[in-house]
Enzyme design. Sequence first.
Site, mmCIF file in Angstrom:
data_model
loop_
_atom_site.group_PDB
_atom_site.id
_atom_site.type_symbol
_atom_site.label_atom_id
_atom_site.label_comp_id
_atom_site.label_asym_id
_atom_site.label_seq_id
_atom_site.Cartn_x
_atom_site.Cartn_y
_atom_site.Cartn_z
ATOM 1 N N GLN A 84 10.249 15.980 10.999
ATOM 2 C CA GLN A 84 9.135 15.110 11.365
ATOM 3 C C GLN A 84 7.846 15.899 11.541
ATOM 4 O OE1 GLN A 84 9.595 11.607 11.326
ATOM 5 N NE2 GLN A 84 11.319 12.622 10.350
ATOM 6 N N GLU A 93 -2.961 -34.960 29.431
ATOM 7 C CA GLU A 93 -3.820 -33.918 28.880
ATOM 8 C C GLU A 93 -5.183 -34.456 28.448
ATOM 9 O OE1 GLU A 93 -1.624 -31.930 25.806
ATOM 10 O OE2 GLU A 93 -0.309 -30.915 27.226
ATOM 11 N N GLU A 106 10.253 6.051 17.109
ATOM 12 C CA GLU A 106 10.455 5.561 15.747
ATOM 13 C C GLU A 106 11.868 5.919 15.271
ATOM 14 O OE1 GLU A 106 8.330 6.150 11.360
ATOM 15 O OE2 GLU A 106 8.023 7.623 12.951
ATOM 16 N N HIS A 107 12.234 7.191 15.370
ATOM 17 C CA HIS A 107 13.570 7.670 14.993
ATOM 18 C C HIS A 107 14.256 8.257 16.222
ATOM 19 C CE1 HIS A 107 10.880 8.396 11.415
ATOM 20 N NE2 HIS A 107 11.810 7.633 10.859
ATOM 21 N N ASP A 162 15.567 8.162 5.688
ATOM 22 C CA ASP A 162 14.326 8.117 4.917
ATOM 23 C C ASP A 162 14.576 7.745 3.467
ATOM 24 O OD1 ASP A 162 12.499 8.651 6.881
ATOM 25 O OD2 ASP A 162 12.288 10.786 6.412
ATOM 26 N N TYR A 178 0.854 -1.189 0.000
ATOM 27 C CA TYR A 178 0.000 0.000 0.000
ATOM 28 C C TYR A 178 0.892 1.241 0.000
ATOM 29 C CZ TYR A 178 -3.813 3.195 0.915
ATOM 30 O OH TYR A 178 -4.736 4.209 0.788
ATOM 31 N N SER A 190 4.308 9.863 12.740
ATOM 32 C CA SER A 190 5.765 9.854 12.684
ATOM 33 C C SER A 190 6.356 10.495 13.932
ATOM 34 C CB SER A 190 6.239 10.601 11.436
ATOM 35 O OG SER A 190 7.621 10.426 11.251
ATOM 36 N N ASN A 204 -3.382 6.059 6.163
ATOM 37 C CA ASN A 204 -4.061 6.832 7.203
ATOM 38 C C ASN A 204 -4.730 5.901 8.213
ATOM 39 O OD1 ASN A 204 -6.459 5.916 6.026
ATOM 40 N ND2 ASN A 204 -6.848 7.830 4.939
ATOM 41 N N HIS A 254 5.438 16.273 8.618
ATOM 42 C CA HIS A 254 4.669 15.127 8.126
ATOM 43 C C HIS A 254 3.182 15.275 8.425
ATOM 44 C CE1 HIS A 254 7.347 12.236 6.370
ATOM 45 N NE2 HIS A 254 8.199 12.307 7.384
ATOM 46 N N GLN A 262 -10.852 0.000 1.158
ATOM 47 C CA GLN A 262 -11.298 -0.881 0.081
ATOM 48 C C GLN A 262 -10.118 -1.570 -0.613
ATOM 49 O OE1 GLN A 262 -11.747 2.384 0.270
ATOM 50 N NE2 GLN A 262 -11.443 3.434 -1.682
ATOM 51 N N HIS A 304 -4.086 -38.784 20.643
ATOM 52 C CA HIS A 304 -2.665 -38.447 20.601
ATOM 53 C C HIS A 304 -1.850 -39.612 21.165
ATOM 54 C CE1 HIS A 304 -3.937 -34.356 19.831
ATOM 55 N NE2 HIS A 304 -2.697 -33.905 19.859
#
Length: 438
Positions: free
Chosen positions: A265, A421, A333-334, A367, A136, A243, A220, A268, A197, A426
């Site tokens: 950042q 068990e 993250e960074h 990046d 994506y 971010s 998103n 973003h 979708q 088994h």
Amino acid sequence: MTVPIINRLSTDQEDFIKIYADLLQWDAGDQAQIEAVVAEIIADVKNRGDGAVIDYTARFDKVDLTADSLAFTADEIASAIGKCSKDELAALDLAVERIRSYHEWQMPKMGVDSYQDSTGTVLGQRISPIQSAGLYVPGGLASYPSSVLMNAIPAKVAGVEKLIMVVPTPNGEVNPLILAAADRVGVDEVYKVGGAQAIGALAFGTDTIPAVDKIVGPGNIYVATAKRQVFGRVGIDMIAGPSEILIVADSDNDPRWLAADLLSQAEHDEIAQSILITDSQLLADRVEVALAEIIETLSKKDICKKSLAARGAIIVCRNIDEACDLASQAAPEHLELAVADPDALLAKIRNAGAIFMGHYTPEPIGDYVAGPNHVLPTEGTARFSSPLGVFDFIKRTSLINCTSSSFAKIAPAASILAESEGLTAHKLSVDLRLEAKS
């Protein structure tokens, strides 16, 4: 009274621990309502396939498609590449080369590896790629070709047979460099759809869009929620949040460099997070001044201002060790270690998605062209998860091979445990073979 451009905190504050914890939290809004909307879209795509994808694309992206025009054609991709400048394509090729080189280094040995234990049983594993993956990519003219590279290259290095990309084209617009990137790294098919979708289509398949084994790539809140809902039907990489950057800095820094890094950042998203932690009050003051100056020159200054005011902070701490503790708590993250000797601090950092070492390794280098993946865990999930890489596109299959002799040595224990068990079939499966040997 002038409103500060960014929040100022000190670890000496009586209520600092609570303020810092609150700062690190992100409110995604009415998640229940988002979940309901996404569930309805995915169910519709599962039931109606292409028809639902086409209807939602017309509704959300204002693009009228048919089953025959869902995918970008080879001519459309070639035309888009022709619109890219030579400098853009050269930069893209450098990034491809460096990212591919890093992920080839990261790739474990494929095939079968095994050993024989003391009983004579052969144990091992087979490492092989998944067969198909869906990528994506956020769409529109503001979309990011680097996302294509970072998601597609490790998949291809791992040996994924088929890579399907989806990218929304709101109002029919697409960044040509997105298609150039897809062409450069060998994406097999590219479809003009996005949103929940598109995730539903990749998970369940339609007459036109094939189902895949795993879905990767940022999006998103609706895309992230859709990935969460289809997990189990397919694999996913991670649920990405806003971010983040956290910088640990000593006194010997250029405040403009640090200000630019924070803003890299903040631009973003209004909900992105930028935090500087330093043991120097003077540096903290100078960075705040630099932020106010630089922000007025940026194309996305309004977004930056909202981001810094809502979730940004400059924190003055007692010493760099305390800064490292706070950084590990955030699990950002960074993480930039803007200090004279970053290697000396590395052992003090327990959690981070990616660590940028020293004054000449700003986050944007990661990046685009450094090589390691820029798809990183957010919202503190670096405490237990890792950057995207070739490992996300391979699977391990366990191998067990008992001889008659080795079976006889370990089977009685299996029989006892099965009986304990209450699993009599088994136990029978094991006992029948034991009886045949006696």
